[in-house]
Motif scaffolding. Structure first.
Motif, PDB file in Angstrom:
ATOM      1  N   ILE A 196      28.131  39.102  66.045  1.00 52.06           N
ATOM      2  CA  ILE A 196      26.854  38.415  65.967  1.00 52.06           C
ATOM      3  C   ILE A 196      27.028  37.120  65.179  1.00 52.06           C
ATOM      4  N   SER A 197      26.346  36.073  65.608  1.00 52.15           N
ATOM      5  CA  SER A 197      26.405  34.789  64.927  1.00 52.15           C
ATOM      6  C   SER A 197      25.087  34.057  65.136  1.00 52.15           C
ATOM      7  N   ARG A 198      24.893  32.968  64.393  1.00 52.76           N
ATOM      8  CA  ARG A 198      23.651  32.217  64.545  1.00 52.76           C
ATOM      9  C   ARG A 198      23.870  30.738  64.294  1.00 52.76           C
ATOM     10  N   ASP A 199      22.987  29.951  64.865  1.00 53.39           N
ATOM     11  CA  ASP A 199      22.964  28.509  64.677  1.00 53.39           C
ATOM     12  C   ASP A 199      21.513  28.149  64.400  1.00 53.39           C
ATOM     13  N   ASN A 200      21.174  28.028  63.131  1.00 56.18           N
ATOM     14  CA  ASN A 200      19.785  27.799  62.758  1.00 56.18           C
ATOM     15  C   ASN A 200      19.262  26.441  63.223  1.00 56.18           C
TER      16      ASN A 200
END
Length: 124
Positions: A70-74
């Protein structure tokens, strides 16, 4: 109000890969921890993976550990779930959810906003 939309699901062969995306429609996305959950027919919704608001901490279920990330790019208001080495038992509707707070957890009760889900089917 936060609106979440999942995408990237589909039909793949055992051992294949998919990348799910969760797009947020809101004024701000970074304050929320985000989790991925899945539900197969006749079964309860279960935890898959989650990530803190700033990406500092991540958690994943034992069943997907070593295979899913899982990863994110705010800045883009996006959260991703990279799924590798898929198995038939991974077949389910996958949901993205934003939590009440910024700390990631493994419980459905801690999540306030939910997407409508995207179907992932892994053929044997």
């Amino acid at each position: 109000q936060v609106q979440l939309v999942e995408s990237g699901g589909g039909l793949v062969q055992t051992g294949g890969s998919l990348r799910l995306s969760c797009a947020a429609s809101a004024l701000a996305f970074s304050p929320y921890a985000v989790g991925w959950f899945r539900q197969a027919p006749g079964k309860e919704r279960e935890f898959v993976a989650s990530i803190d608001w700033n990406g500092g901490n991540t958690y994943c279920a034992d069943s997907v550990k070593g295979r899913f990330t899982i990863s994110r790019d705010n800045a883009k208001k996006q959260v991703y779930l990279q799924m590798n080495s898929l198995k038939p038992e991974d077949t389910a509707v996958y949901y993205c959810a934003a939590a009440w707070a910024g700390q990631a957890t493994m419980s459905t009760l801690d999540y306030r906003y939910w997407g409508q889900g995207t179907q992932v089917t892994v053929s044997s």
